[in-house]
Structures are given as C-alpha cells and as structure tokens.
Design a protein around this motif. Sequence first.
Motif, PDB file in Angstrom:
ATOM      1  N   UNK A  57      56.789  50.346  42.304  1.00 40.71           N
ATOM      2  CA  UNK A  57      56.153  50.557  43.367  1.00 40.71           C
ATOM      3  C   UNK A  57      55.209  52.005  43.330  1.00 40.71           C
ATOM      4  N   UNK A  58      55.928  52.702  42.631  1.00 38.86           N
ATOM      5  CA  UNK A  58      55.290  54.289  42.429  1.00 38.86           C
ATOM      6  C   UNK A  58      54.472  54.151  41.146  1.00 38.86           C
ATOM      7  N   UNK A  59      54.219  53.192  40.332  1.00 41.58           N
ATOM      8  CA  UNK A  59      53.487  53.293  39.152  1.00 41.58           C
ATOM      9  C   UNK A  59      51.853  53.423  39.348  1.00 41.58           C
ATOM     10  N   UNK A  60      51.156  54.390  38.775  1.00 40.79           N
ATOM     11  CA  UNK A  60      49.839  54.543  38.964  1.00 40.79           C
ATOM     12  C   UNK A  60      49.077  53.688  37.917  1.00 40.79           C
ATOM     13  N   UNK A  61      48.112  53.050  38.608  1.00 36.10           N
ATOM     14  CA  UNK A  61      47.168  52.075  37.746  1.00 36.10           C
ATOM     15  C   UNK A  61      45.766  52.251  38.073  1.00 36.10           C
ATOM     16  N   UNK A  62      44.887  51.610  37.519  1.00 31.57           N
ATOM     17  CA  UNK A  62      43.461  51.635  37.838  1.00 31.57           C
ATOM     18  C   UNK A  62      43.136  50.660  38.964  1.00 31.57           C
ATOM     19  N   UNK A  63      42.252  51.088  39.490  1.00 31.68           N
ATOM     20  CA  UNK A  63      41.715  50.088  40.728  1.00 31.68           C
ATOM     21  C   UNK A  63      41.366  48.689  40.278  1.00 31.68           C
ATOM     22  N   UNK A  64      41.498  47.904  40.835  1.00 35.55           N
ATOM     23  CA  UNK A  64      40.901  46.513  40.695  1.00 35.55           C
ATOM     24  C   UNK A  64      41.239  45.867  39.326  1.00 35.55           C
ATOM     25  N   UNK A  65      42.414  45.711  39.147  1.00 38.83           N
ATOM     26  CA  UNK A  65      42.866  45.038  37.776  1.00 38.83           C
ATOM     27  C   UNK A  65      43.534  43.851  38.129  1.00 38.83           C
ATOM     28  N   UNK A  66      43.997  43.368  39.043  1.00 40.86           N
ATOM     29  CA  UNK A  66      44.509  42.330  39.395  1.00 40.86           C
ATOM     30  C   UNK A  66      43.686  41.363  40.256  1.00 40.86           C
ATOM     31  N   UNK A  67      43.131  41.774  41.275  1.00 44.44           N
ATOM     32  CA  UNK A  67      42.473  40.873  42.293  1.00 44.44           C
ATOM     33  C   UNK A  67      41.212  40.323  41.398  1.00 44.44           C
ATOM     34  N   UNK A  68      40.412  40.913  40.432  1.00 46.73           N
ATOM     35  CA  UNK A  68      39.460  40.210  39.756  1.00 46.73           C
ATOM     36  C   UNK A  68      40.007  39.113  38.873  1.00 46.73           C
ATOM     37  N   UNK A  69      41.095  39.339  38.347  1.00 48.81           N
ATOM     38  CA  UNK A  69      41.743  38.265  37.535  1.00 48.81           C
ATOM     39  C   UNK A  69      42.018  36.966  38.138  1.00 48.81           C
ATOM     40  N   UNK A  70      42.647  37.220  39.448  1.00 47.13           N
ATOM     41  CA  UNK A  70      42.809  36.123  40.162  1.00 47.13           C
ATOM     42  C   UNK A  70      41.621  35.368  41.045  1.00 47.13           C
ATOM     43  N   UNK A  71      40.525  36.216  41.021  1.00 50.00           N
ATOM     44  CA  UNK A  71      39.175  35.795  41.382  1.00 50.00           C
ATOM     45  C   UNK A  71      38.634  34.894  40.346  1.00 50.00           C
ATOM     46  N   UNK A  72      38.963  35.265  39.289  1.00 47.30           N
ATOM     47  CA  UNK A  72      38.393  34.452  37.957  1.00 47.30           C
ATOM     48  C   UNK A  72      38.999  32.884  37.864  1.00 47.30           C
ATOM     49  N   UNK A  73      40.281  32.965  38.338  1.00 47.26           N
ATOM     50  CA  UNK A  73      40.774  31.630  38.465  1.00 47.26           C
ATOM     51  C   UNK A  73      40.372  30.712  39.461  1.00 47.26           C
ATOM     52  N   UNK A  74      40.270  31.216  40.645  1.00 51.29           N
ATOM     53  CA  UNK A  74      39.560  30.625  41.710  1.00 51.29           C
ATOM     54  C   UNK A  74      38.120  30.124  41.205  1.00 51.29           C
ATOM     55  N   UNK A  75      37.432  31.123  40.752  1.00 47.19           N
ATOM     56  CA  UNK A  75      35.915  30.780  40.470  1.00 47.19           C
ATOM     57  C   UNK A  75      35.724  29.680  39.475  1.00 47.19           C
ATOM     58  N   UNK A  76      36.663  29.665  38.274  1.00 47.58           N
ATOM     59  CA  UNK A  76      36.274  28.973  37.179  1.00 47.58           C
ATOM     60  C   UNK A  76      37.597  27.798  37.284  1.00 47.58           C
ATOM     61  N   UNK A  77      38.135  27.798  38.020  1.00 50.50           N
ATOM     62  CA  UNK A  77      39.389  26.468  37.859  1.00 50.50           C
ATOM     63  C   UNK A  77      39.388  26.009  39.314  1.00 50.50           C
TER      64      UNK A  77
END
Length: 578
Positions: free
Chosen positions: A462-482
């Motif tokens: 939970x406390x790990x720091x990550x860049x913004x918007x790294x997971x949602x665009x990957x999921x969005x790519x699946x909805x868009x192309x699949x």
Amino acid sequence: MNWRISRFSIFTKLVLAFLIVIIPLYVMTLLMNRMGTEQNKREISKSLAIKVHGYRDSLEYEIQRLIELEKDYIVDSDLLQLSKVYEGMTYYERNIAVNNLQKRLRIMGSSSKYIRDTRIYIPSINRTVSASDYGPGIAENEFNAFNRGADQKPLIHWDGGLFVSYPYATLLSEGKKIAFIMVIEIDQEQIRQSMNAAMNADGSGAMLVRSNEMIVTTGSNEDAAAVLPIANVQRESGTSPYTGIVRGHSSKLLAAAEYSSFLDTVFVAYVPEKLILGPLKQYERWFWAISAISVIVVVFFSFWIYRLIHKPLVKLIFAFRKVEDGYLFLSLQPKQRDEFGYLYTAFNNMVQRLSTLIQEVYEEKIRSGQAELKRLQSQINPHFLFNNHFILARLIKSHDHENAYRFAQYMGEYLQFVTRDAQAELLLEREVKHARTYVDIQTFCFASKVQVRFDSLPEPLNGVIVPRLILQPVIENAYKYVFEKRLSGGTLHVRFPYHQDEEDIAIVVEDDGDSLDDQDIEHMNRRLKETGDRMESTGLINIHRRIQIMYGPKYGLVFNRSELGGLKVEIRIGKTKG
C-alpha cells in the motif's frame, strides 16, 4: 592456466614475474653451492684416505723391516752356540757370546725409532737375553704368547704392549723344542707420535684396531670410541679404504679406515668435520645470509611496488566501481606528482563533468516524463466521455437514481484523478483505487459483456510510491482493442503476485483476446526497447518510459501470452526508487 593468470592483479603479476626471474637463479646458485660442497667433501675424504693408506703402508714396511732384522739372527754364531752347545762352552765363552749378542741387540734397537726393547728367549738354557739384561728363567706365559705359528700374524698385542716375534723353527724336529724366539717390543709412544705427525690437525686422532679392540690410540677417547664401528665395518667388508662421517663427542668427525691383512689390524684416522669443511661452512653461512637479505629485498621490492603502483591503482579501480554503481559524489586526492596524480586529477574532472551531465539528462527526462504525463492527461478520449454522459443520461431518464448517483460519483473521481497536475507520483494504493474506479465505469458501459476479476492489493504494497497513471491506461488498452469488438464472453484479470523476500513488484493485467499472435507480441516488446526522439510517446510506451526513469532500465512493461489466451501485460516496478 592462462585464464587464471589473467585474473591476477597487476601487482601479483609483477611479483610473479620477479620471482620467475629470481627463483631459477637462486636454485642454480644453491645447486652449484651444494655440488661444490659435495665435491670438496669427496676430495677431502679422498685426501684423508690417501693419508691413511700411506701410513698403513709405512707401518707395514717398518714391521717387515723389523722381521727381516730378526731373521738375520738365524745365522748368528753366538746365538747358535748358546742355544745348542751351551753346556760344552766354558764360562768365559758363555760371557763372550752373551756380551756379543747383547751388543748386536743394542745395535738393532738403535736402528729404528719404533724399537723400544729387544729380547731373545732361549728355552734350551732357560734364559732370556735382552739388550740390557741376561736373566735366568723364562716366563711361560710370555714364551707362549710369542711362540706364534707360521699362520699367525707377526704383530702381537699382549699385556698392553706391541711385539714383533720370530720363532726360529728351522732346527725343529719332531719331539724337539724351539731353539729360540726373537722378540722386538714396539715403542707405542713413537707410534702415537707418527700418527699425530701423519694427521697434523687439531682435534684429530688415529688408532690401530684389532678385533674390536683399540691397540694404540691418539686423541679423545670418546671420539675414538665413536669412530670404532667404522674400523669393524672396514675389516668385515674388506674394502680399501673406507670413509664416513660419524657423530663424535662434541662434533661430527670425518673418518677413514683401511685394513692391513699383513698385520691383521685396521688403521683409522679422523678429523673434525668443521676443521676440514670450516671454510665451506662459512661460505654456506654467507650464502644463507645473502639468501635472507635477498628475501628482505624481495619483500621490500614487493612492498615498494604495492605502495607505488598497486595501492593507487586499486584506489582508482575502486573509484571507478563506485561510479559504475551510480555514486558520483567522490573525489580522489592525488598525493603523488606522477602519472597516478594526473590520472586522479583527470578522474575527478571526469566525474564532475559526468555528474553534471547526468543531472542535466535526468532532469530533462523528468521534465519530458511530466510533459508526456500532462499530454496523456489531456488526451482523454472524447468518445469515452460522450458515452459516459449518454449512459448517465439514460440512467437518469430510467429513474435509476441509485446507479446514476454511483456512476456520477465514479465519473467525478475519475476526472478528478486524471486532471490533477499537482502530483507526478503517488501511493500504489491510490493508483489501484483509480484503476478500480475506471473498471467500475466500464462495467456500466459493457454490462455483462466482460467478466472482471480484480484481486486485492497485498497490504505491504500500500505504501509503495509509483508514477501516476501506470495501471489504468493498461486496462483501458484491453477494453479499447479487445472488448469493444466483442459481443460477449470477454474476461479481464488484474492481479498482484507478491513475494515478501523479493525487491521487485509485479502488476499483471490479462485478457482473453484473440487478435494478437506471437509475432505481434514480440514486435510490441521490441518497440519498448527503441529509443530516440521519434519513438511514440503516448499509451503503453509512455508508461514504460516513465517507470524506467523512476526505477531504472530493468523495470517497465513486458508483454507475453496470457494463460487466458490473449495478452498478458506485466508492470514491473521496484519497492524503492532507482
């Protein structure tokens, strides 16, 4: 072997090269010293054996000469008269014969320094005639001791003295007694003096040995006893001569022995080894002293090379390795005004310029990543917004107020997260929450067309720091192309495989699409490795680049075939920043 040597340090190679040159020379010198010492020992032993042989010959010659003198008395008229016709002689004739015989015995005694006394035993008259006496009676034990047979040796050791006897047996006939026995007593002191003269060395000694008994000895009794076994060995072996080294009372002794079959004695001579080999020992001590000095020189030379070359070189290599590990805040202090001083100064300048250049490039990448993030935030799909507004309107028109409220809340949270520019990094927990919000929105759009399995985020992450918007665009790519092309039956799985002992974190997004083959997936992986200004900077590649900027080149996106049959996108990040 070459591979092992190539891994040695320069210092080790220099020392090995030095030893390769020195050791053969040292070994050759040592062998030459040993060979010279052994050769000198052989020559000295040979010289001692020659002395022993010469003395043995001279003693045999002297004893043989004494025997010849004794034989001359066989035809002595006075002796013959005394031994045969004594009873028929007048008193005057007897005295004249005895006086003449004693005179000749005195002359014989003065003819050799080895003669101590001369005497004649005449059994027919029971008299013993010597150079100074004419006494009645014959001691039976003496007569028996000197009455040697023809097979006995001429030199007799009896009652502590040395004698040479010659029994006159030419007049013997069966049943008759010996006419006379001629006896010469050897002066043992003269024998000792001649032995000492032959050896002519301090601490030396010599002896005549017969049947493990020392007849005449010079020198130390302890040393003579130590050398005695050599006489026995020589007498038994019969070799001529025999030399060897024995341990004496206080030092080692170099001994030589030779057996005389004529006298049935062994002549043994010995000298202290240190007296003969003293100069060689001194030379050997000097050799070992030079060897010790050579070792000290080698050690000093090695230490000097270590201080002059190896230590500065190791320090420079250590500094380079620190730079390889990314540590750029170090400086080498040049203490020498030689090539290493120049290298240290050049290294410091290089690190300083490199640090400045890396800082500039890193800041440029950060600015580029932030710009790409802002551009990605501004590229919200209008079609996505339009569809969501129509869905919201349809829910309101159908009086489904609860779902309309939920949907509007999801849209608000989504837009608030995407359009906020204040943070380029955030907690992984918030990033996952945003991705769930996006999935909830898409659930309203695709209804029952897509089945979504969204695993829970492990609590330690939970406390790990990550860049913004790294997971949602990957999921969005699946909805868009699949899933947009599917009428039903779509599957999406988001999971977080986690192992506590691993330093890396993985987020996996899988679908069951069938539009990509293995070549397409491989092509996508190759595009992630491309660099340059012309590389596409939106979508998944944008995510990949921002992750690498934050964590390093071994992190980012990886494409593989999913167990569901479609595409598996693995997002690899670290628990700490690179």
